[in-house]
Scaffold this active site. Structure first.
Site, PDB file in Angstrom:
ATOM      1  N   HIS A  89      -3.780  -5.147  -0.453  1.00  0.00           N
ATOM      2  CA  HIS A  89      -3.400  -5.491   0.720  1.00  0.00           C
ATOM      3  C   HIS A  89      -3.331  -7.098   0.797  1.00  0.00           C
ATOM      4  O   HIS A  89      -4.437  -7.664   0.887  1.00  0.00           O
ATOM      5  CB  HIS A  89      -4.413  -5.117   1.912  1.00  0.00           C
ATOM      6  CG  HIS A  89      -4.322  -3.505   2.042  1.00  0.00           C
ATOM      7  ND1 HIS A  89      -3.253  -2.926   3.239  1.00  0.00           N
ATOM      8  CD2 HIS A  89      -4.853  -2.427   1.706  1.00  0.00           C
ATOM      9  CE1 HIS A  89      -3.375  -1.588   3.170  1.00  0.00           C
ATOM     10  NE2 HIS A  89      -4.301  -1.239   2.422  1.00  0.00           N
ATOM     11  N   CYS A  95       0.785  -1.106  -0.085  1.00  0.00           N
ATOM     12  CA  CYS A  95       0.054   0.109  -0.011  1.00  0.00           C
ATOM     13  C   CYS A  95       0.980   1.375  -0.090  1.00  0.00           C
ATOM     14  O   CYS A  95       1.654   1.352  -1.052  1.00  0.00           O
ATOM     15  CB  CYS A  95      -0.960   0.073   1.204  1.00  0.00           C
ATOM     16  SG  CYS A  95      -2.370   1.306   0.923  1.00  0.00           S
ATOM     17  N   GLU A 104      -2.641  -8.988   3.290  1.00  0.00           N
ATOM     18  CA  GLU A 104      -3.160  -9.314   4.592  1.00  0.00           C
ATOM     19  C   GLU A 104      -4.802  -9.230   4.439  1.00  0.00           C
ATOM     20  O   GLU A 104      -5.061  -9.862   5.533  1.00  0.00           O
ATOM     21  CB  GLU A 104      -2.403  -8.528   5.794  1.00  0.00           C
ATOM     22  CG  GLU A 104      -3.037  -7.084   5.857  1.00  0.00           C
ATOM     23  CD  GLU A 104      -2.437  -6.072   4.838  1.00  0.00           C
ATOM     24  OE1 GLU A 104      -2.986  -4.870   4.960  1.00  0.00           O
ATOM     25  OE2 GLU A 104      -1.750  -6.372   4.012  1.00  0.00           O
TER      26      GLU A 104
END
Length: 213
Positions: free
Chosen positions: A193, A91, A195
């Site tokens: 992202h 990001c 995650e």
């Protein structure tokens, strides 16, 4: 280079990233807990086998926070640019790779990948800013070992515009093409992202942990 079973990963703690989520995703992707080093210590960065730079917030404040840690930027440059350690920016951590960002004025980035970070300006009024949610990843090359087509999670209002098309590795569509990944040599940056991208993100991180550029 060691594989994920034995390599150490420095996850940079500079007050501008969702560290816990990224750390948990790295562990879920196969990294042994004892090999994850969440750190603001430049010496630990130099000793690590791989480096991950997360980032949440504005370009300027993230760059300022990184520079505020004594010797951190020189340590990153030595580890990544000189020693060739595999690097992942996530990001805003990816956006900081640019020469400059235009969020709240013009601010200098790390300059590792030529380009600038500019506001999203979708040409479709139904595409809102920030760009938030799941979107398709389109590959500009089928030869990069880390990237696959699929769906990933995005949350951003600015986008990387690379100067050299060869560093543009993936795009997504949000009222026009938007950079999803940039990279060269041992450097990878993703706007999405991992995650938050469930199996797609975990598989991507697993490949990063095994990556030997």
């Amino acid at each position: 280079m060691k594989n994920q079973a034995s390599s150490t990963v420095a996850l940079i703690d500079y007050g501008a990233g969702n560290l816990r989520s990224v750390a948990n995703a790295l562990l879920a992707s196969g990294l042994a807990r004892e090999n994850l080093v969440v750190t603001a210590n430049p010496d630990e960065v130099l000793q690590a086998d791989r480096v991950v730079l997360p980032g949440v917030g504005a370009f300027a404040s993230c760059m300022q926070a990184l520079k505020a840690i004594p010797d951190m930027v020189p340590a990153l440059e030595k580890a990544v640019l000189e020693k060739g350690r595999p690097f992942l920016g996530i990001c805003v951590g990816m956006q900081l790779l640019a020469d400059q960002g235009e969020e709240y004025g013009v601010h200098q980035g790390l300059g590792w990948i030529k380009g600038k970070v500019t506001p999203l300006r979708p040409n479709d009024p139904s595409c809102k800013v920030p760009h938030m949610g799941w979107n398709q990843i389109g590959l500009t090359t089928d030869s990069h070992p880390l990237l696959r087509a699929g769906e990933a999670y995005f949350l951003h209002s600015y986008a990387f515009v690379p100067e050299d098309e060869s560093t543009l590795l993936a795009t997504t569509e949000h009222g026009g093409l938007v950079t999803a990944a940039v990279g060269r040599d041992n450097i990878m940056g993703v706007q999405f992202h991992p995650e938050k991208s469930q199996s797609y993100g975990l598989e991507f991180l697993s490949r990063f942990l095994d990556w030997n550029p």
